[in-house]
Design a protein around this motif. Structure first.
Motif, PDB file in Angstrom:
ATOM      1  N   ARG A   9      -3.928  17.021 -35.015  1.00  0.00           N
ATOM      2  CA  ARG A   9      -3.850  18.484 -34.992  1.00  0.00           C
ATOM      3  C   ARG A   9      -5.214  19.082 -35.317  1.00  0.00           C
ATOM      4  O   ARG A   9      -5.687  20.004 -34.642  1.00  0.00           O
ATOM      5  CB  ARG A   9      -2.793  18.950 -36.004  1.00  0.00           C
ATOM      6  N   GLY A  10      -5.871  18.533 -36.332  1.00  0.00           N
ATOM      7  CA  GLY A  10      -7.192  19.030 -36.724  1.00  0.00           C
ATOM      8  C   GLY A  10      -8.233  18.839 -35.636  1.00  0.00           C
ATOM      9  O   GLY A  10      -9.076  19.720 -35.424  1.00  0.00           O
ATOM     10  N   GLU A  11      -8.175  17.706 -34.947  1.00  0.00           N
ATOM     11  CA  GLU A  11      -9.123  17.449 -33.859  1.00  0.00           C
ATOM     12  C   GLU A  11      -8.998  18.492 -32.743  1.00  0.00           C
ATOM     13  O   GLU A  11      -9.964  18.768 -32.037  1.00  0.00           O
ATOM     14  CB  GLU A  11      -8.888  16.054 -33.268  1.00  0.00           C
ATOM     15  N   ARG A  12      -7.808  19.032 -32.595  1.00  0.00           N
ATOM     16  CA  ARG A  12      -7.573  20.033 -31.549  1.00  0.00           C
ATOM     17  C   ARG A  12      -7.765  21.463 -32.048  1.00  0.00           C
ATOM     18  O   ARG A  12      -7.664  22.404 -31.279  1.00  0.00           O
ATOM     19  CB  ARG A  12      -6.160  19.851 -30.984  1.00  0.00           C
ATOM     20  N   GLY A  13      -8.011  21.610 -33.335  1.00  0.00           N
ATOM     21  CA  GLY A  13      -8.219  22.939 -33.901  1.00  0.00           C
ATOM     22  C   GLY A  13      -6.942  23.752 -34.005  1.00  0.00           C
ATOM     23  O   GLY A  13      -6.990  24.979 -34.042  1.00  0.00           O
ATOM     24  N   ALA A  17       1.112  26.144 -37.806  1.00  0.00           N
ATOM     25  CA  ALA A  17       1.951  27.082 -37.061  1.00  0.00           C
ATOM     26  C   ALA A  17       1.794  26.876 -35.552  1.00  0.00           C
ATOM     27  O   ALA A  17       2.783  26.958 -34.808  1.00  0.00           O
ATOM     28  CB  ALA A  17       1.608  28.520 -37.448  1.00  0.00           C
ATOM     29  N   ASP A  18       0.574  26.601 -35.096  1.00  0.00           N
ATOM     30  CA  ASP A  18       0.339  26.322 -33.667  1.00  0.00           C
ATOM     31  C   ASP A  18       1.149  25.105 -33.218  1.00  0.00           C
ATOM     32  O   ASP A  18       1.808  25.139 -32.179  1.00  0.00           O
ATOM     33  CB  ASP A  18      -1.145  26.054 -33.383  1.00  0.00           C
ATOM     34  N   LEU A  19       1.069  24.035 -34.001  1.00  0.00           N
ATOM     35  CA  LEU A  19       1.792  22.826 -33.644  1.00  0.00           C
ATOM     36  C   LEU A  19       3.297  23.066 -33.689  1.00  0.00           C
ATOM     37  O   LEU A  19       4.024  22.635 -32.795  1.00  0.00           O
ATOM     38  CB  LEU A  19       1.405  21.665 -34.569  1.00  0.00           C
ATOM     39  N   ALA A  20       3.753  23.774 -34.703  1.00  0.00           N
ATOM     40  CA  ALA A  20       5.183  24.082 -34.805  1.00  0.00           C
ATOM     41  C   ALA A  20       5.676  24.826 -33.569  1.00  0.00           C
ATOM     42  O   ALA A  20       6.737  24.506 -33.026  1.00  0.00           O
ATOM     43  CB  ALA A  20       5.451  24.904 -36.069  1.00  0.00           C
ATOM     44  N   GLU A  21       4.896  25.787 -33.119  1.00  0.00           N
ATOM     45  CA  GLU A  21       5.279  26.548 -31.927  1.00  0.00           C
ATOM     46  C   GLU A  21       5.340  25.636 -30.699  1.00  0.00           C
ATOM     47  O   GLU A  21       6.268  25.722 -29.897  1.00  0.00           O
ATOM     48  CB  GLU A  21       4.285  27.678 -31.698  1.00  0.00           C
ATOM     49  N   THR A  26       9.958  24.527 -37.073  1.00  0.00           N
ATOM     50  CA  THR A  26       9.366  25.412 -38.074  1.00  0.00           C
ATOM     51  C   THR A  26       8.074  24.810 -38.627  1.00  0.00           C
ATOM     52  O   THR A  26       7.842  23.595 -38.526  1.00  0.00           O
ATOM     53  CB  THR A  26      10.327  25.642 -39.256  1.00  0.00           C
ATOM     54  N   ARG A  27       7.271  25.654 -39.215  1.00  0.00           N
ATOM     55  CA  ARG A  27       6.048  25.181 -39.865  1.00  0.00           C
ATOM     56  C   ARG A  27       6.397  24.222 -41.002  1.00  0.00           C
ATOM     57  O   ARG A  27       5.694  23.247 -41.250  1.00  0.00           O
ATOM     58  CB  ARG A  27       5.240  26.372 -40.383  1.00  0.00           C
ATOM     59  N   GLN A  28       7.499  24.486 -41.679  1.00  0.00           N
ATOM     60  CA  GLN A  28       7.935  23.615 -42.773  1.00  0.00           C
ATOM     61  C   GLN A  28       8.234  22.206 -42.256  1.00  0.00           C
ATOM     62  O   GLN A  28       7.966  21.217 -42.950  1.00  0.00           O
ATOM     63  CB  GLN A  28       9.178  24.196 -43.466  1.00  0.00           C
ATOM     64  N   THR A  29       8.750  22.093 -41.034  1.00  0.00           N
ATOM     65  CA  THR A  29       9.001  20.786 -40.439  1.00  0.00           C
ATOM     66  C   THR A  29       7.687  20.055 -40.197  1.00  0.00           C
ATOM     67  O   THR A  29       7.566  18.861 -40.481  1.00  0.00           O
ATOM     68  CB  THR A  29       9.794  20.921 -39.126  1.00  0.00           C
ATOM     69  N   VAL A  30       6.688  20.778 -39.697  1.00  0.00           N
ATOM     70  CA  VAL A  30       5.372  20.169 -39.469  1.00  0.00           C
ATOM     71  C   VAL A  30       4.782  19.689 -40.795  1.00  0.00           C
ATOM     72  O   VAL A  30       4.254  18.571 -40.882  1.00  0.00           O
ATOM     73  CB  VAL A  30       4.412  21.145 -38.755  1.00  0.00           C
ATOM     74  N   ILE A  31       4.892  20.493 -41.834  1.00  0.00           N
ATOM     75  CA  ILE A  31       4.388  20.102 -43.157  1.00  0.00           C
ATOM     76  C   ILE A  31       5.078  18.822 -43.619  1.00  0.00           C
ATOM     77  O   ILE A  31       4.418  17.877 -44.072  1.00  0.00           O
ATOM     78  CB  ILE A  31       4.599  21.244 -44.181  1.00  0.00           C
ATOM     79  N   ALA A  32       6.403  18.764 -43.507  1.00  0.00           N
ATOM     80  CA  ALA A  32       7.158  17.591 -43.940  1.00  0.00           C
ATOM     81  C   ALA A  32       6.779  16.358 -43.113  1.00  0.00           C
ATOM     82  O   ALA A  32       6.655  15.253 -43.655  1.00  0.00           O
ATOM     83  CB  ALA A  32       8.655  17.868 -43.846  1.00  0.00           C
ATOM     84  N   ARG A  47       8.745  14.723 -27.952  1.00  0.00           N
ATOM     85  CA  ARG A  47       8.069  16.023 -27.786  1.00  0.00           C
ATOM     86  C   ARG A  47       6.666  15.958 -28.375  1.00  0.00           C
ATOM     87  O   ARG A  47       5.706  16.459 -27.790  1.00  0.00           O
ATOM     88  CB  ARG A  47       8.874  17.147 -28.444  1.00  0.00           C
ATOM     89  N   ILE A  48       6.542  15.348 -29.552  1.00  0.00           N
ATOM     90  CA  ILE A  48       5.231  15.205 -30.191  1.00  0.00           C
ATOM     91  C   ILE A  48       4.314  14.398 -29.275  1.00  0.00           C
ATOM     92  O   ILE A  48       3.146  14.770 -29.068  1.00  0.00           O
ATOM     93  CB  ILE A  48       5.366  14.535 -31.578  1.00  0.00           C
ATOM     94  N   SER A  49       4.825  13.336 -28.712  1.00  0.00           N
ATOM     95  CA  SER A  49       4.055  12.491 -27.798  1.00  0.00           C
ATOM     96  C   SER A  49       3.552  13.304 -26.604  1.00  0.00           C
ATOM     97  O   SER A  49       2.383  13.201 -26.215  1.00  0.00           O
ATOM     98  CB  SER A  49       4.930  11.329 -27.331  1.00  0.00           C
ATOM     99  N   ARG A  50       4.424  14.115 -26.027  1.00  0.00           N
ATOM    100  CA  ARG A  50       4.027  14.938 -24.874  1.00  0.00           C
ATOM    101  C   ARG A  50       2.985  15.984 -25.260  1.00  0.00           C
ATOM    102  O   ARG A  50       2.021  16.211 -24.526  1.00  0.00           O
ATOM    103  CB  ARG A  50       5.252  15.616 -24.259  1.00  0.00           C
ATOM    104  N   VAL A  51       3.165  16.627 -26.414  1.00  0.00           N
ATOM    105  CA  VAL A  51       2.230  17.670 -26.857  1.00  0.00           C
ATOM    106  C   VAL A  51       0.825  17.107 -27.034  1.00  0.00           C
ATOM    107  O   VAL A  51      -0.156  17.734 -26.640  1.00  0.00           O
ATOM    108  CB  VAL A  51       2.739  18.341 -28.156  1.00  0.00           C
ATOM    109  N   PHE A  52       0.727  15.918 -27.609  1.00  0.00           N
ATOM    110  CA  PHE A  52      -0.582  15.312 -27.845  1.00  0.00           C
ATOM    111  C   PHE A  52      -1.070  14.478 -26.671  1.00  0.00           C
ATOM    112  O   PHE A  52      -2.228  14.059 -26.644  1.00  0.00           O
ATOM    113  CB  PHE A  52      -0.569  14.471 -29.123  1.00  0.00           C
ATOM    114  N   GLY A  53      -0.196  14.202 -25.713  1.00  0.00           N
ATOM    115  CA  GLY A  53      -0.585  13.399 -24.558  1.00  0.00           C
ATOM    116  C   GLY A  53      -0.893  11.966 -24.924  1.00  0.00           C
ATOM    117  O   GLY A  53      -1.765  11.330 -24.316  1.00  0.00           O
ATOM    118  N   LEU A  54      -0.174  11.452 -25.917  1.00  0.00           N
ATOM    119  CA  LEU A  54      -0.387  10.085 -26.394  1.00  0.00           C
ATOM    120  C   LEU A  54       0.942   9.352 -26.486  1.00  0.00           C
ATOM    121  O   LEU A  54       1.974   9.979 -26.733  1.00  0.00           O
ATOM    122  CB  LEU A  54      -1.027  10.097 -27.796  1.00  0.00           C
ATOM    123  N   PRO A  55       0.931   8.030 -26.330  1.00  0.00           N
ATOM    124  CA  PRO A  55       2.176   7.280 -26.523  1.00  0.00           C
ATOM    125  C   PRO A  55       2.609   7.333 -27.984  1.00  0.00           C
ATOM    126  O   PRO A  55       1.778   7.453 -28.897  1.00  0.00           O
ATOM    127  CB  PRO A  55       1.829   5.853 -26.104  1.00  0.00           C
TER     128      PRO A  55
END
Length: 65
Positions: A9-13, A17-21, A26-32, A47-55
């Motif tokens: 997430r940090g590498e992508r800036g 909240a951006d990742l949660a969206e 929720t943002r709380q889910t991302v934190i956990a 979904r996480i795999s698709r968002v980051f484009g990684l296996p």
């Protein structure tokens, strides 16, 4: 289970909240997730795999216990 979400997430800036969206959670889910307090369901892991484009294998490491 350890994961690399905070680093990726940090590498992508993106904020938490951006990742949660992008993941439709929720943002709380991302934190956990980032703190390792919550292991994602299989649909969320995909979904996480698709968002980051990684296996999934590059996103999560099983605990070595």
């Amino acid at each position: 289970m350890r994961n690399h979400l905070k680093t990726l997430r940090g590498e992508r800036g993106w904020s938490q909240a951006d990742l949660a969206e992008r993941l439709d959670v929720t943002r709380q889910t991302v934190i956990a997730l980032e703190k390792g307090r919550y292991d994602p369901s299989l649909p969320l892991a995909f979904r996480i795999s698709r968002v980051f484009g990684l296996p999934i294998e590059q996103l999560f490491d099983p605990d070595e216990d």
